[in-house]
Design a protein around this motif. Structure first.
Motif, PDB file in Angstrom:
ATOM      1  N   ALA A   1       0.778  -1.344   0.039  1.00  0.00           N
ATOM      2  CA  ALA A   1       0.141  -0.169   0.036  1.00  0.00           C
ATOM      3  C   ALA A   1       0.991   1.327  -0.021  1.00  0.00           C
ATOM      4  O   ALA A   1       0.573   2.283  -0.827  1.00  0.00           O
ATOM      5  CB  ALA A   1      -0.895  -0.085   1.161  1.00  0.00           C
ATOM      6  N   ALA A   2       2.137   1.143   0.887  1.00  0.00           N
ATOM      7  CA  ALA A   2       2.878   2.454   0.813  1.00  0.00           C
ATOM      8  C   ALA A   2       3.399   2.621  -0.632  1.00  0.00           C
ATOM      9  O   ALA A   2       3.549   3.564  -1.159  1.00  0.00           O
ATOM     10  CB  ALA A   2       3.752   2.233   1.955  1.00  0.00           C
ATOM     11  N   ALA A   3       3.711   1.497  -1.239  1.00  0.00           N
ATOM     12  CA  ALA A   3       4.309   1.642  -2.539  1.00  0.00           C
ATOM     13  C   ALA A   3       3.474   2.422  -3.608  1.00  0.00           C
ATOM     14  O   ALA A   3       3.943   2.824  -4.578  1.00  0.00           O
ATOM     15  CB  ALA A   3       4.830   0.329  -3.068  1.00  0.00           C
ATOM     16  N   LYS A   4       2.373   1.745  -3.325  1.00  0.00           N
ATOM     17  CA  LYS A   4       1.171   2.327  -4.296  1.00  0.00           C
ATOM     18  C   LYS A   4       0.818   3.743  -4.264  1.00  0.00           C
ATOM     19  O   LYS A   4       0.682   4.478  -5.329  1.00  0.00           O
ATOM     20  CB  LYS A   4      -0.148   1.910  -3.759  1.00  0.00           C
ATOM     21  N   ASN A   5       1.203   4.497  -2.978  1.00  0.00           N
ATOM     22  CA  ASN A   5       1.244   5.830  -2.900  1.00  0.00           C
ATOM     23  C   ASN A   5       2.194   6.489  -3.851  1.00  0.00           C
ATOM     24  O   ASN A   5       2.120   7.829  -3.964  1.00  0.00           O
ATOM     25  CB  ASN A   5       1.364   6.194  -1.413  1.00  0.00           C
ATOM     26  N   ALA A   6       3.125   5.891  -4.290  1.00  0.00           N
ATOM     27  CA  ALA A   6       4.070   6.551  -5.274  1.00  0.00           C
ATOM     28  C   ALA A   6       3.517   6.865  -6.523  1.00  0.00           C
ATOM     29  O   ALA A   6       4.048   7.889  -7.048  1.00  0.00           O
ATOM     30  CB  ALA A   6       5.247   5.628  -5.512  1.00  0.00           C
ATOM     31  N   MET A   7       2.414   6.322  -6.834  1.00  0.00           N
ATOM     32  CA  MET A   7       1.664   6.632  -7.966  1.00  0.00           C
ATOM     33  C   MET A   7       0.978   8.122  -8.180  1.00  0.00           C
ATOM     34  O   MET A   7       0.671   8.824  -9.005  1.00  0.00           O
ATOM     35  CB  MET A   7       0.483   5.900  -8.129  1.00  0.00           C
ATOM     36  N   ASN A   8       0.866   8.805  -6.877  1.00  0.00           N
ATOM     37  CA  ASN A   8       0.411  10.227  -6.671  1.00  0.00           C
ATOM     38  C   ASN A   8       1.242  11.175  -7.364  1.00  0.00           C
ATOM     39  O   ASN A   8       0.968  12.413  -7.418  1.00  0.00           O
ATOM     40  CB  ASN A   8       0.257  10.444  -5.137  1.00  0.00           C
ATOM     41  N   GLY A   9       2.647  10.861  -7.727  1.00  0.00           N
ATOM     42  CA  GLY A   9       3.773  11.754  -8.257  1.00  0.00           C
ATOM     43  C   GLY A   9       3.631  11.399  -9.750  1.00  0.00           C
ATOM     44  O   GLY A   9       4.292  11.935 -10.343  1.00  0.00           O
ATOM     45  N   MET A  10       2.669  10.670 -10.303  1.00  0.00           N
ATOM     46  CA  MET A  10       2.697  10.515 -11.539  1.00  0.00           C
ATOM     47  C   MET A  10       1.882  11.727 -12.343  1.00  0.00           C
ATOM     48  O   MET A  10       1.076  12.232 -11.815  1.00  0.00           O
ATOM     49  CB  MET A  10       1.991   9.120 -12.362  1.00  0.00           C
ATOM     50  N   PRO A  11       2.485  11.811 -13.646  1.00  0.00           N
ATOM     51  CA  PRO A  11       2.042  13.138 -14.315  1.00  0.00           C
ATOM     52  C   PRO A  11       0.314  12.579 -14.490  1.00  0.00           C
ATOM     53  O   PRO A  11      -0.033  11.925 -15.009  1.00  0.00           O
ATOM     54  CB  PRO A  11       2.474  13.126 -15.640  1.00  0.00           C
ATOM     55  N   THR A  12      -0.493  13.826 -14.088  1.00  0.00           N
ATOM     56  CA  THR A  12      -1.789  13.764 -14.520  1.00  0.00           C
ATOM     57  C   THR A  12      -2.565  14.994 -15.043  1.00  0.00           C
ATOM     58  O   THR A  12      -3.633  15.291 -15.184  1.00  0.00           O
ATOM     59  CB  THR A  12      -2.821  13.590 -13.109  1.00  0.00           C
ATOM     60  N   GLY A  13      -1.523  15.933 -15.870  1.00  0.00           N
ATOM     61  CA  GLY A  13      -2.005  17.061 -16.389  1.00  0.00           C
ATOM     62  C   GLY A  13      -2.737  17.962 -15.855  1.00  0.00           C
ATOM     63  O   GLY A  13      -2.618  18.488 -14.613  1.00  0.00           O
ATOM     64  N   ASP A  14      -4.003  18.485 -16.375  1.00  0.00           N
ATOM     65  CA  ASP A  14      -4.843  19.390 -15.678  1.00  0.00           C
ATOM     66  C   ASP A  14      -6.247  18.566 -15.332  1.00  0.00           C
ATOM     67  O   ASP A  14      -7.164  19.141 -15.344  1.00  0.00           O
ATOM     68  CB  ASP A  14      -5.056  20.558 -16.576  1.00  0.00           C
ATOM     69  N   ARG A  15      -6.079  17.317 -14.854  1.00  0.00           N
ATOM     70  CA  ARG A  15      -7.290  16.393 -14.578  1.00  0.00           C
ATOM     71  C   ARG A  15      -7.962  16.999 -13.387  1.00  0.00           C
ATOM     72  O   ARG A  15      -8.988  16.400 -13.081  1.00  0.00           O
ATOM     73  CB  ARG A  15      -6.867  15.212 -14.741  1.00  0.00           C
ATOM     74  N   ASP A  16      -7.293  17.645 -12.485  1.00  0.00           N
ATOM     75  CA  ASP A  16      -7.758  18.005 -11.151  1.00  0.00           C
ATOM     76  C   ASP A  16      -8.172  16.524 -10.486  1.00  0.00           C
ATOM     77  O   ASP A  16      -8.870  16.482  -9.819  1.00  0.00           O
ATOM     78  CB  ASP A  16      -9.106  18.677 -11.311  1.00  0.00           C
TER      79      ASP A  16
END
Length: 345
Positions: A194-209
Motif C-alpha cells: 500500500a505504501a508503494a502504491k502511494n508513489a503513483m501520486n507523483g505520476m503526471p496527471t496533467g490538468d485533470r484535477d
C-alpha cells in the motif's frame, strides 16, 4: 420509419441493461476504435454492476422505440468517487450507436450526466476521447477542456524473445529480490505494498484535477476483490528491499497485469510504480521483464499486452518502448469544470 427516443436512468443494472450497453459500446468501438477488442457481455455486466472501491456508478440508456421495437442507441455512465481526496471528482463514459448519431442522443445523455454530477457536488467531470475523432469534437463543443494526452501502446509477446527476458531478469539488482502473487497481496506485504502504491501520486496527471489518493492495506485488498469478482486475473510482481538496519522487508516497486476473464489473449497493464527512494536502478524494466516472463511461462494464451502512458511521462514511455511496446493510437482526457475550485480560507 418513424422514430421515438427514450432516455432512462437505470436504478439497478440487470443483465438486460448490460446487454443493451454492450450492443451500443460494441458498435461504437467498431466505428471509433477499430482493432481494439470490445468487452464481452459478461465483462460489460461485471463492469456496470461492480464499480471499483470508493466509488459509485450510475447508468443511463437511450432507446429508439419507433417502428414497434425497442433498440438501444446510446449509453452513458457516471462514476462518482467517494474516497478521501477525490470527493470532488467524477468520470463519464458515453457512447452513441453510429446509426443514431447527430440526433441529439449524446447531448441528451451528457445533460443527464452533468446535472447529476452537479447535484452530487462534484467540481470536475473527466471524459476520454480518441484523438481527432467524433468524440473529441463532441467534448470540445460541449465545453470540455483538454487536460491530458495519452499514448496507447501494444506489445506482441510473439516478438519478445524468451532468452532476452532471461537476460533482463538475470541482471544483478543488488539489494533487491522479487516477490510475485496472484490476486490479493500476501498479508505480510500488504502494508508495504500500500505504501508503494502511494508513489503513483507523483505520476503526471496533467490538468485533470485528479486529487491525491491515499492507499492502505484495506484498499489494496478491496481492489483485488473487485478484479476477482469480475472474473479477471490479477498478477503482481514486486521488488522487495530488505533493510539490513532493522530487518524489514519493504516493497521498492511493483507492476501489475490483468488478464480479462482469466483467459483473454490480450492482457492489460495496470499500475506500475517505483518508490522515489529506489529510482535510478533500472527496477522498472527489471520488474516488467519478470512479468512478461510470467506470461510466457504461465499464461501462453496471452499474446498481447496493452498499456497507456501520459504523453509527458517520458520515463515510463521509454521503459515500455525498450521492452518492445509500440504506439498504436492517441487519446485525450478532457475536463469539464462544474463548480469553481474553493481555496482554503
Amino acid at each position: 420509419m418513424a422514430t421515438a427516443l427514450k432516455t432512462i436512468a437505470v436504478p439497478e443494472v440487470t443483465p438486460a441493461h448490460a446487454d443493451a450497453w454492450h450492443q451500443v459500446v460494441t458498435a461504437s468501438m467498431a466505428e471509433d476504435l477499430p482493432g481494439v477488442p470490445p468487452p464481452t457481455r459478461n465483462q460489460s455486466y461485471a463492469r456496470l454492476s461492480r464499480p471499483g472501491p470508493g466509488s459509485r456508478l450510475l447508468t443511463w440508456l437511450a432507446y429508439d422505440t419507433g417502428g414497434g421495437r425497442t433498440r438501444p442507441m446510446g449509453a452513458a455512465t457516471l462514476r462518482l468517487f467517494d474516497r478521501l481526496g477525490q470527493e470532488h471528482l467524477a468520470e463519464t463514459e458515453l457512447h452513441v450507436h453510429p446509426d443514431a448519431r447527430r440526433r441529439g442522443i449524446g447531448t441528451r445523455l451528457l445533460s443527464a450526466v452533468v446535472d447529476e454530477a452537479r447535484s452530487q457536488g462534484r467540481r470536475s467531470l473527466i471524459a476520454e476521447a480518441p484523438a481527432s475523432g467524433a468524440a473529441d469534437l463532441f467534448c470540445v463543443r460541449n465545453g470540455f477542456r483538454r487536460a491530458l494526452t495519452l499514448h496507447h501502446l501494444l506489445l506482441s509477446l510473439e516478438e519478445v524473445h524468451r532468452g532476452w527476458l532471461d537476460e533482463l531478469t538475470g541482471a544483478d539488482q543488488p539489494g533487491y529480490r522479487t516477490a510475485a502473487w496472484n490476486g490479493t497481496v500476501p498479508d505480510t506485504l500488504a502494508d508495504t505494498f500500500a505504501a508503494a502504491k502511494n508513489a503513483m501520486n507523483g505520476m503526471p496527471t496533467g490538468d485533470r484535477d485528479h486529487g491525491a489518493l491515499s492507499w492502505d492495506a484495506e484498499r489494496v485488498r478491496a481492489v483485488a476483490a473487485v478484479v476477482a469478482g469480475r472474473g479477471d486475473t490479477l498478477l503482481t510482481v514486486a521488488a522487495v528491499h530488505d533493510d539490513e538496519s532493522d530487518g524489514t522487508a519493504r516493497i521498492a516497486g511493483f507492476t501489475e497485469i490483468v488478464i480479462p476473464g482469466g483467459t483473454a489473449a490480450r492482457a492489460r497493464q495496470y499500475d506500475t510504480a517505483v518508490v522515489p527512494a529506489h529510482r535510478g536502478h533500472g527496477l522498472g524494466v527489471w520488474l516488467k521483464a519478470h512479468m512478461l516472463r510470467r506470461l510466457h511461462d504461465e499464461y501462453p494464451q496471452v499474446t498481447e499486452v496493452e498499456t497507456d502512458n501520459a504523453a509527458d511521462n517520458t520515463h515510463m514511455l521509454a521503459v515500455n518502448e525498450q521492452l518492445g511496446f509500440r504506439r498504436q493510437r492517441t487519446s485525450h482526457e478532457y475536463r469539464l469544470t462544474l463548480t469553481e475550485r474553493k481555496e482554503p480560507a
